[in-house]
Design a protein around this motif. Structure first.
Motif, short mmCIF file in Angstrom:
data_model
loop_
_atom_site.label_atom_id
_atom_site.label_comp_id
_atom_site.label_asym_id
_atom_site.label_seq_id
_atom_site.Cartn_x
_atom_site.Cartn_y
_atom_site.Cartn_z
N PRO A 45 8.05 -0.68 -11.11
CA PRO A 45 7.22 0.40 -11.91
C PRO A 45 7.24 0.82 -11.30
O PRO A 45 7.29 2.49 -11.60
CB PRO A 45 6.27 -0.69 -12.52
N VAL A 46 7.34 1.19 -9.82
CA VAL A 46 7.16 2.42 -8.74
C VAL A 46 8.83 2.78 -9.17
O VAL A 46 8.81 4.44 -9.15
CB VAL A 46 6.67 2.75 -7.45
N ILE A 47 9.76 2.39 -8.58
CA ILE A 47 10.87 3.20 -9.23
C ILE A 47 11.00 3.36 -10.09
O ILE A 47 11.65 5.00 -10.82
CB ILE A 47 12.11 1.82 -8.68
N VAL A 48 10.48 2.77 -11.25
CA VAL A 48 10.45 3.32 -12.23
C VAL A 48 10.00 5.02 -12.73
O VAL A 48 10.54 6.21 -13.26
CB VAL A 48 10.11 2.46 -14.20
N VAL A 84 12.62 1.99 -2.80
CA VAL A 84 14.11 1.25 -3.46
C VAL A 84 13.71 0.70 -1.60
O VAL A 84 14.02 -0.45 -2.22
CB VAL A 84 15.71 2.27 -3.36
N ILE A 85 14.12 1.00 -1.15
CA ILE A 85 13.81 0.82 0.61
C ILE A 85 12.36 0.03 0.44
O ILE A 85 13.12 -1.35 1.44
CB ILE A 85 14.66 1.96 1.74
N VAL A 86 11.42 0.32 0.20
CA VAL A 86 10.14 -0.09 0.48
C VAL A 86 9.83 -1.59 -0.46
O VAL A 86 9.30 -2.31 -0.45
CB VAL A 86 9.21 0.52 0.46
N THR A 87 11.05 -1.91 -1.66
CA THR A 87 10.96 -2.55 -2.43
C THR A 87 11.29 -2.94 -2.05
O THR A 87 11.39 -4.40 -1.88
CB THR A 87 10.67 -2.10 -3.92
N LEU A 88 12.42 -3.50 -1.41
CA LEU A 88 13.69 -4.88 -0.71
C LEU A 88 12.92 -5.10 0.49
O LEU A 88 12.98 -5.99 0.73
CB LEU A 88 14.90 -3.83 -0.58
N GLY A 96 0.91 -1.03 0.04
CA GLY A 96 0.02 -0.24 -0.29
C GLY A 96 1.17 1.20 0.22
O GLY A 96 0.55 2.28 -0.61
N VAL A 97 1.72 1.38 1.00
CA VAL A 97 2.96 2.63 0.79
C VAL A 97 3.53 2.70 -0.88
O VAL A 97 3.52 3.37 -1.21
CB VAL A 97 4.38 1.81 1.62
N LEU A 98 3.63 0.97 -1.92
CA LEU A 98 4.29 1.88 -2.41
C LEU A 98 3.12 2.23 -3.31
O LEU A 98 3.18 2.81 -4.71
CB LEU A 98 4.60 0.22 -3.59
N LEU A 99 1.87 1.82 -3.67
CA LEU A 99 0.99 2.25 -4.63
C LEU A 99 0.72 4.32 -4.06
O LEU A 99 0.56 4.74 -5.02
CB LEU A 99 -0.38 1.41 -3.89
N VAL A 100 0.81 4.18 -3.25
CA VAL A 100 0.85 5.60 -2.24
C VAL A 100 2.06 6.65 -3.45
O VAL A 100 1.76 7.47 -3.88
CB VAL A 100 0.69 5.85 -0.79
#
Length: 173
Positions: A153-156, A120-124, A91-95
């Motif tokens: 895709p969030v990082i991109v 990047v940190i949340v993805t890891l 959800g954090v990545l979505l936001v």
């Protein structure tokens, strides 16, 4: 170049929203399945224990070994809280992906840089927190793979927002 960054950023945001929402939904389904399977396995272990009480010899030793193996598998199975944590970080990545959509059109270089680092940190975190359960022949993607497909895709999108902000800073200066 700023327009191209915005176009590709919007495309990356659509993919990020798609994969993040799919991952959140999948984690919820996996949580429900895992809890149902654990309760069923615990009931079966209790039935085997009752049967083992009446048996003797090699059959009892074999059944006790199977019960011990089943208890080991149950103890190593991911808990429901693990899936909840994964859902929260997804959800954090979505936001963050929605925030990058905002920053594509309202560039702020410092904030975008911090948000890209956070993405990047949340993805890891999501990748390593996702349970690594091997999937069957027809059951779909591994949870870790889906978490990685959600974060990239969030990082991109963040990188395209960074490029748009960088072009805005260069244009002003």
């Amino acid at each position: 170049m700023k327009i191209v960054s915005r176009i590709f950023g919007i495309i990356a945001i659509f993919f990020a929203i798609l994969f993040c929402s799919m991952s959140i939904y999948r984690a919820g389904i996996d949580k429900d399945k895992a809890e149902a399977e654990l309760t069923e396995a615990k009931q079966q272990i209790e039935q085997f224990r009752e049967q083992a009480k009446t048996m003797t010899g090699e059959t009892k030793a074999y059944l006790d070994g199977e019960i011990a193996n089943a208890e080991k598998v149950i103890n190593e199975a991911p808990k429901g809280s693990t899936y909840l944590i994964v859902q929260i970080f997804l959800g954090v990545l979505l936001v963050l992906s929605l925030a990058f959509g905002y920053f594509l059109f309202r560039p702020n270089l410092n904030t975008v840089t911090k948000f890209v680092a956070a993405a990047v940190i949340v993805t890891l975190i999501v990748y390593f927190a996702s349970p690594d359960i091997a999937r069957g022949k027809y059951s779909g993607l591994n949870s870790r793979t889906l978490a990685l497909l959600s974060g990239i895709p969030v990082i991109v999108a963040g990188l395209f927002a960074f490029l748009a902000a960088k072009k805005a800073v260069v244009k002003v200066a």
